[in-house]
Design a protein around this motif. Structure first.
Motif, PDB file in Angstrom:
ATOM      1  N   GLU A   1       0.791  37.231 -42.820  1.00  0.00           N
ATOM      2  CA  GLU A   1       1.743  37.388 -43.864  1.00  0.00           C
ATOM      3  C   GLU A   1       2.824  38.244 -43.370  1.00  0.00           C
ATOM      4  OE1 GLU A   1      -1.488  35.414 -45.616  1.00  0.00           O
ATOM      5  OE2 GLU A   1      -1.843  37.329 -44.769  1.00  0.00           O
TER       6      GLU A   1
ATOM      7  N   TYR B   1       5.482  46.291 -48.199  1.00  0.00           N
ATOM      8  CA  TYR B   1       5.292  45.339 -49.240  1.00  0.00           C
ATOM      9  C   TYR B   1       5.837  45.218 -50.629  1.00  0.00           C
ATOM     10  CZ  TYR B   1       2.716  41.277 -51.382  1.00  0.00           C
ATOM     11  OH  TYR B   1       2.552  40.267 -52.085  1.00  0.00           O
TER      12      TYR B   1
ATOM     13  N   HIS C   1       6.452  40.350 -52.573  1.00  0.00           N
ATOM     14  CA  HIS C   1       6.972  39.071 -51.933  1.00  0.00           C
ATOM     15  C   HIS C   1       6.970  39.099 -50.606  1.00  0.00           C
ATOM     16  CE1 HIS C   1       8.386  37.960 -55.956  1.00  0.00           C
ATOM     17  NE2 HIS C   1       8.808  39.158 -56.274  1.00  0.00           N
ATOM     18  N   LYS C   2       7.446  40.192 -49.895  1.00  0.00           N
ATOM     19  CA  LYS C   2       7.266  39.988 -48.385  1.00  0.00           C
ATOM     20  C   LYS C   2       7.039  41.371 -47.893  1.00  0.00           C
ATOM     21  CE  LYS C   2      12.283  40.811 -48.015  1.00  0.00           C
ATOM     22  NZ  LYS C   2      12.403  42.147 -47.426  1.00  0.00           N
TER      23      LYS C   2
END
Length: 70
Positions: free
Chosen positions: A29, A58, A61-62
């Motif tokens: 991720e 974080y 979402h990203k």
């Protein structure tokens, strides 16, 4: 008596229990390393993750990674 207590405890947990789900964050991720040293959240709800290979943030979402440049 014990049966009544158990059934009331069980129904209380079912009524007020929360359905909490966790999403694992790994290098897939965008985490800089899977080994996490520290974890803290800020006033904006972002999660700051310190790993052996840098600092990650974080936002839900990203993941953005910050690494030391030599």
């Amino acid at each position: 008596m014990k049966l009544i207590f158990f059934l009331s405890f069980l129904s209380f947990n079912l009524l007020l229990g929360q359905n909490i789900k966790f999403k694992p964050l790994t290098t897939k991720e965008g985490l800089s390393n899977n080994s996490v040293n520290d974890l803290i959240s800020d006033e904006y709800g972002r999660l700051w993750i310190a790993s052996w290979d840098g600092l990650n943030v974080y936002d839900g979402h990203k993941i953005t990674s910050f690494k030391h440049q030599q």
